[in-house]
Design a protein around this motif. Structure first.
Motif, PDB file in Angstrom:
ATOM      1  N   GLU A  25      59.689 -46.290  -6.357  1.00  0.00           N
ATOM      2  CA  GLU A  25      60.773 -47.184  -5.796  1.00  0.00           C
ATOM      3  C   GLU A  25      61.697 -46.434  -5.186  1.00  0.00           C
ATOM      4  OE1 GLU A  25      61.940 -49.616  -8.961  1.00  0.00           O
ATOM      5  OE2 GLU A  25      59.850 -50.152  -9.558  1.00  0.00           O
ATOM      6  N   TYR A  26      62.187 -45.291  -5.927  1.00  0.00           N
ATOM      7  CA  TYR A  26      63.253 -44.476  -5.054  1.00  0.00           C
ATOM      8  C   TYR A  26      62.954 -44.093  -3.731  1.00  0.00           C
ATOM      9  CZ  TYR A  26      65.765 -40.045  -3.934  1.00  0.00           C
ATOM     10  OH  TYR A  26      66.369 -39.195  -3.437  1.00  0.00           O
ATOM     11  N   ASP A  27      61.678 -43.603  -3.678  1.00  0.00           N
ATOM     12  CA  ASP A  27      61.260 -43.052  -2.253  1.00  0.00           C
ATOM     13  C   ASP A  27      61.138 -44.045  -1.376  1.00  0.00           C
ATOM     14  OD1 ASP A  27      60.948 -40.122  -2.792  1.00  0.00           O
ATOM     15  OD2 ASP A  27      58.680 -40.418  -3.352  1.00  0.00           O
ATOM     16  N   GLN A  29      63.123 -46.606  -1.136  1.00  0.00           N
ATOM     17  CA  GLN A  29      64.390 -47.276  -0.837  1.00  0.00           C
ATOM     18  C   GLN A  29      65.186 -45.940   0.080  1.00  0.00           C
ATOM     19  OE1 GLN A  29      66.694 -47.740  -4.362  1.00  0.00           O
ATOM     20  NE2 GLN A  29      65.481 -49.185  -5.045  1.00  0.00           N
ATOM     21  N   VAL A  30      64.828 -44.708   0.045  1.00  0.00           N
ATOM     22  CA  VAL A  30      65.352 -43.487   0.888  1.00  0.00           C
ATOM     23  C   VAL A  30      64.793 -43.512   2.152  1.00  0.00           C
ATOM     24  CG1 VAL A  30      65.661 -41.138   0.926  1.00  0.00           C
ATOM     25  CG2 VAL A  30      65.785 -42.352  -1.336  1.00  0.00           C
ATOM     26  N   CYS A  61      72.964 -45.234   1.772  1.00  0.00           N
ATOM     27  CA  CYS A  61      71.663 -46.015   1.155  1.00  0.00           C
ATOM     28  C   CYS A  61      70.940 -44.815   0.288  1.00  0.00           C
ATOM     29  CB  CYS A  61      70.733 -46.349   2.249  1.00  0.00           C
ATOM     30  SG  CYS A  61      71.004 -47.966   3.010  1.00  0.00           S
ATOM     31  N   TRP A  62      70.976 -43.691   0.662  1.00  0.00           N
ATOM     32  CA  TRP A  62      70.523 -42.716  -0.086  1.00  0.00           C
ATOM     33  C   TRP A  62      71.281 -42.245  -1.434  1.00  0.00           C
ATOM     34  CZ3 TRP A  62      68.632 -37.467   2.632  1.00  0.00           C
ATOM     35  CH2 TRP A  62      67.663 -36.716   1.603  1.00  0.00           C
ATOM     36  N   GLN A  64      73.065 -44.494  -2.933  1.00  0.00           N
ATOM     37  CA  GLN A  64      73.046 -45.455  -4.029  1.00  0.00           C
ATOM     38  C   GLN A  64      71.576 -45.597  -4.478  1.00  0.00           C
ATOM     39  OE1 GLN A  64      75.265 -47.652  -4.710  1.00  0.00           O
ATOM     40  NE2 GLN A  64      76.838 -46.894  -3.040  1.00  0.00           N
ATOM     41  N   ALA A  65      70.648 -45.179  -3.764  1.00  0.00           N
ATOM     42  CA  ALA A  65      69.331 -45.050  -4.602  1.00  0.00           C
ATOM     43  C   ALA A  65      69.098 -43.963  -5.462  1.00  0.00           C
ATOM     44  CB  ALA A  65      68.134 -45.070  -3.426  1.00  0.00           C
ATOM     45  N   LYS A  68      71.129 -45.118  -8.572  1.00  0.00           N
ATOM     46  CA  LYS A  68      70.348 -45.893  -9.514  1.00  0.00           C
ATOM     47  C   LYS A  68      69.184 -45.345 -10.159  1.00  0.00           C
ATOM     48  CE  LYS A  68      67.448 -49.989  -8.684  1.00  0.00           C
ATOM     49  NZ  LYS A  68      66.857 -50.999  -7.754  1.00  0.00           N
ATOM     50  N   LEU A  69      68.557 -44.275  -9.498  1.00  0.00           N
ATOM     51  CA  LEU A  69      67.381 -43.589 -10.043  1.00  0.00           C
ATOM     52  C   LEU A  69      67.864 -42.643 -11.344  1.00  0.00           C
ATOM     53  CD1 LEU A  69      64.445 -42.634  -9.899  1.00  0.00           C
ATOM     54  CD2 LEU A  69      64.998 -40.816  -8.662  1.00  0.00           C
ATOM     55  N   ASP A  72      68.239 -45.150 -14.132  1.00  0.00           N
ATOM     56  CA  ASP A  72      66.914 -45.784 -14.487  1.00  0.00           C
ATOM     57  C   ASP A  72      66.271 -45.626 -15.886  1.00  0.00           C
ATOM     58  OD1 ASP A  72      64.405 -47.043 -14.428  1.00  0.00           O
ATOM     59  OD2 ASP A  72      64.361 -47.037 -12.411  1.00  0.00           O
TER      60      ASP A  72
END
Length: 156
Positions: A25-27, A29-30, A61-62, A64-65, A68-69, A72
């Motif tokens: 999911e992280y990948d 979003q980046v 964006c990176w 934020q992702a 978030k990771l 997680d």
């Protein structure tokens, strides 16, 4: 991503399925930024400030992702000693970290990539902005002091 994940798992417990799901999911979003190179970034464009603005949005964006990771719960080390509850679980894994060794390796690499791109971006913006002020007099890039030669150099 599979090669990176394989390296992170070398000689330690493999990723669990929830960890893999979180990383995938992280990948997703980046943004795929590739290698940061000022000349490549600025070639064939008439809107330099727009290019920098887009890159800043991608970096945001990176960030934020990645943030978030880090939070997680699927990445949480099941063998972690929680300081709030003082729960101790016996394990062969490092129980002093909230992440398993493989997850720590992945996060360290992901953060390193992010910081490398961010520093490259900040350097490019600085050079561009300073170049606007003195396009013919801007000094060459240097990073090291060589005392014996009494000069500033790009490489030591």
């Amino acid at each position: 991503m599979q090669n990176v994940m394989g390296l992170c798992q070398y000689n330690v417990r493999a990723f669990t399925q929830p960890e893999i799901d979180a990383i995938e999911e992280y990948d997703f979003q980046v943004p795929l930024l590739g290698h940061f190179d000022v000349e490549t970034l600025l070639e064939d464009t008439d809107d330099i400030t727009g290019v920098f603005r887009n890159r800043a949005e991608e970096l945001n964006c990176w960030y934020q992702a990645l943030t978030k990771l880090l939070a997680d719960p699927r990445l949480r080390n099941v063998n972690y000693d929680d300081p709030e509850t003082s729960t101790r679980v016996t394990s062969t894994e490092d129980s002093r970290s909230p992440y398993s060794p493989a997850v720590r390796r992945f996060l360290t690499g992901a953060a390193g990539d992010y910081h490398r791109h961010r520093h490259g971006y900040e350097y490019a913006v600085t050079v561009w902005a300073l170049g606007l002020r003195a396009p013919t007099d801007y000094p060459p890039e240097t990073r090291h002091l060589h005392l014996a030669a009494q000069e500033l150099r790009l490489w030591d």
